[in-house]
Scaffold this active site. Structure first.
Site, PDB file in Angstrom:
ATOM      1  N   ASP A   1     -25.124  24.203 -36.163  1.00 50.58           N
ATOM      2  CA  ASP A   1     -24.510  24.769 -34.974  1.00 50.58           C
ATOM      3  C   ASP A   1     -23.731  26.014 -35.418  1.00 50.58           C
ATOM      4  O   ASP A   1     -23.544  26.227 -36.625  1.00 50.58           O
ATOM      5  CB  ASP A   1     -23.575  23.703 -34.376  1.00 50.58           C
ATOM      6  CG  ASP A   1     -22.689  24.242 -33.290  1.00 50.58           C
ATOM      7  OD1 ASP A   1     -23.229  24.821 -32.336  1.00 50.58           O
ATOM      8  OD2 ASP A   1     -21.454  24.097 -33.392  1.00 50.58           O
TER       9      ASP A   1
ATOM     10  N   ASP B   1     -20.748  28.053 -33.266  1.00 44.62           N
ATOM     11  CA  ASP B   1     -19.335  28.122 -32.877  1.00 44.62           C
ATOM     12  C   ASP B   1     -18.582  26.860 -33.282  1.00 44.62           C
ATOM     13  O   ASP B   1     -18.963  25.748 -32.943  1.00 44.62           O
ATOM     14  CB  ASP B   1     -19.216  28.299 -31.353  1.00 44.62           C
ATOM     15  CG  ASP B   1     -19.731  29.647 -30.895  1.00 44.62           C
ATOM     16  OD1 ASP B   1     -19.212  30.659 -31.370  1.00 44.62           O
ATOM     17  OD2 ASP B   1     -20.663  29.677 -30.071  1.00 44.62           O
TER      18      ASP B   1
ATOM     19  N   SER C   1     -27.550  27.549 -31.585  1.00 45.35           N
ATOM     20  CA  SER C   1     -26.275  27.773 -30.908  1.00 45.35           C
ATOM     21  C   SER C   1     -26.379  27.899 -29.403  1.00 45.35           C
ATOM     22  O   SER C   1     -27.243  28.597 -28.879  1.00 45.35           O
ATOM     23  CB  SER C   1     -25.636  29.039 -31.469  1.00 45.35           C
ATOM     24  OG  SER C   1     -24.530  29.428 -30.688  1.00 45.35           O
TER      25      SER C   1
HETATM   26  P1  TMP Z   1     -22.226  26.407 -30.126  1.00 40.81           P
HETATM   27  O1  TMP Z   1     -23.420  25.626 -29.682  1.00 40.81           O
HETATM   28  O2  TMP Z   1     -22.580  27.556 -31.041  1.00 40.81           O
HETATM   29  O3  TMP Z   1     -21.134  25.570 -30.678  1.00 40.81           O
HETATM   30  O4  TMP Z   1     -21.623  27.150 -28.809  1.00 40.81           O
HETATM   31  C1  TMP Z   1     -21.115  26.446 -27.740  1.00 40.81           C
HETATM   32  C2  TMP Z   1     -19.619  26.504 -27.639  1.00 40.81           C
HETATM   33  O5  TMP Z   1     -19.207  27.626 -26.862  1.00 40.81           O
HETATM   34  C3  TMP Z   1     -19.107  25.283 -26.924  1.00 40.81           C
HETATM   35  O6  TMP Z   1     -18.344  24.485 -27.785  1.00 40.81           O
HETATM   36  C4  TMP Z   1     -18.268  25.821 -25.804  1.00 40.81           C
HETATM   37  C5  TMP Z   1     -18.090  27.267 -26.104  1.00 40.81           C
HETATM   38  N1  TMP Z   1     -17.975  28.128 -24.915  1.00 40.81           N
HETATM   39  C6  TMP Z   1     -16.881  28.996 -24.853  1.00 40.81           C
HETATM   40  O7  TMP Z   1     -16.031  29.006 -25.744  1.00 40.81           O
HETATM   41  N2  TMP Z   1     -16.762  29.815 -23.769  1.00 40.81           N
HETATM   42  C7  TMP Z   1     -17.677  29.840 -22.759  1.00 40.81           C
HETATM   43  O8  TMP Z   1     -17.518  30.609 -21.796  1.00 40.81           O
HETATM   44  C8  TMP Z   1     -18.798  28.946 -22.851  1.00 40.81           C
HETATM   45  C9  TMP Z   1     -19.813  28.921 -21.737  1.00 40.81           C
HETATM   46  C10 TMP Z   1     -18.911  28.116 -23.947  1.00 40.81           C
HETATM   47 MG    MG Z   2     -20.049  24.224 -31.789  1.00 44.99          MG
END
Ligand code: TMP
Ligand code: MG
Length: 297
Positions: A49, A51, A164
């Site tokens: 992943d 974030d 992601s």
């Molecule tokens: P990931 O799959 O790379 O972890 O990305 C998803 C993450 O992004 C999830 O934990 C929620 C976050 N997110 C935000 O921080 N702001 C937003 O506006 C959205 C839609 C998701």
């Molecule tokens: Mg994440």
């Protein structure tokens, strides 16, 4: 023989003995790592992943922005849009991480969140040429030890699939600016669709959110040629939804899942230990994945 293996990994991977490392079944973890080591780098793939898994959760007590939140820059969006996106985050993020609700229950709400944010971003007519500057001026940060992680996988020719639910264009820029966008890195994410003038007009393909990674794995990851013939998987994530990222790996042999428990530690610890093979509690580094990789490859 098993007892000897266990001592072997314990001696070779002392990082696994740290008190921030939780395991439901330590001997199974050690057996899996040992089996992966015997098979070697040529049989391994890493699925991660992005974030809050490859990027830090917080730094000096402040949250590190996700790829979506990097777009919250005055160059790209106006104040009103920024306010709306933050309100959505405050509404939906607590739902995303709520240990008391099931993934099925959360799924439609995540679709709502992502859809609204993407709509707002499209209305802002974001220009592609400004993304790099927004990333540069953001406080995004990869986890400590990221360079060792990316570089080792490249040296060993192990493919790294970054899967992601964030924004792919921003993600690419983050790893490019950190000098780790190597040729073995493959990305599945939400990519922006720009018109000929370089203005955002839509997002490409099927929306990826935290709880539909299984579909993405089956439709995209399973078709990636470079991942074929690599039945051993090291999976890294911070959300329970990330556990399905390896669902597209056919004829998998050994899968080791590592979960970063960044937030709501007390509420989620039990669930995480039940779900991931290795849980890293409030660990902002790549130390444990790096130690495992060093042993395997
Ligand atoms: P990931 O799959 O790379 O972890 O990305 C998803 C993450 O992004 C999830 O934990 C929620 C976050 N997110 C935000 O921080 N702001 C937003 O506006 C959205 C839609 C998701
Ligand atoms: Mg994440």
């Amino acid at each position: 023989v098993l007892a000897i293996w266990h001592q072997l990994t314990k001696a070779e991977i002392p990082e696994l003995a740290k008190c921030s490392v939780l395991m439901r079944d330590r001997s199974r973890v050690e057996d899996t790592i040992y089996a992966m080591q015997r098979a070697g780098a040529g049989r391994l793939q890493v699925i991660s992943d992005f974030d809050m898994t490859l990027t830090r959760f917080a730094h000096n007590g402040k949250r590190v922005p996700t790829t979506h939140n990097i777009l919250d820059h005055r160059l790209l969006i106006d104040e009103d849009c920024s306010k709306k996106i933050r309100e959505l985050l405050n509404t939906y993020y607590p739902i995303e991480i709520d240990a008391g609700r099931s993934a099925e229950d959360k799924l439609p709400l995540m679709v709502e969140w992502w859809t609204q944010v993407h709509e707002l971003l499209i209305q802002q007519r974001i220009r592609k040429e400004l993304l790099a500057q927004a990333v540069k001026e953001s406080s995004t940060m990869l986890r400590e030890g990221y360079k060792v992680f990316f570089d080792r996988l490249t040296e060993q020719q192990v493919p790294l699939l970054i899967f992601s639910a964030g924004v792919g264009d921003v993600l690419e820029e983050v790893i490019r600016q950190n000098n780790v966008f190597h040729p073995n890195v493959h990305i599945i994410s939400n990519y922006m669709d720009f018109d000929q003038a370089g203005v955002l007009r839509a997002f490409q393909g099927q929306l990826i959110h935290t709880f539909n990674k299984r579909e993405g794995a089956l439709s995209h990851a399973s078709g990636l040629r470079v991942l074929q013939g690599r039945p051993n998987v090291l999976l890294l994530g911070d959300s329970l939804g990330d556990l399905t990222m390896a669902d597209g790996v056919s004829e998998h042999q050994n899968i080791l899942t590592i979960g970063f428990l960044n937030d709501q530690m007390d509420e989620r610890k039990e669930l995480y230990v039940k779900s991931f093979d290795v849980v890293l509690v409030k660990d902002e580094t790549m130390e444990v994945p790096n130690a495992i990789l060093k042993y395997i490859t």
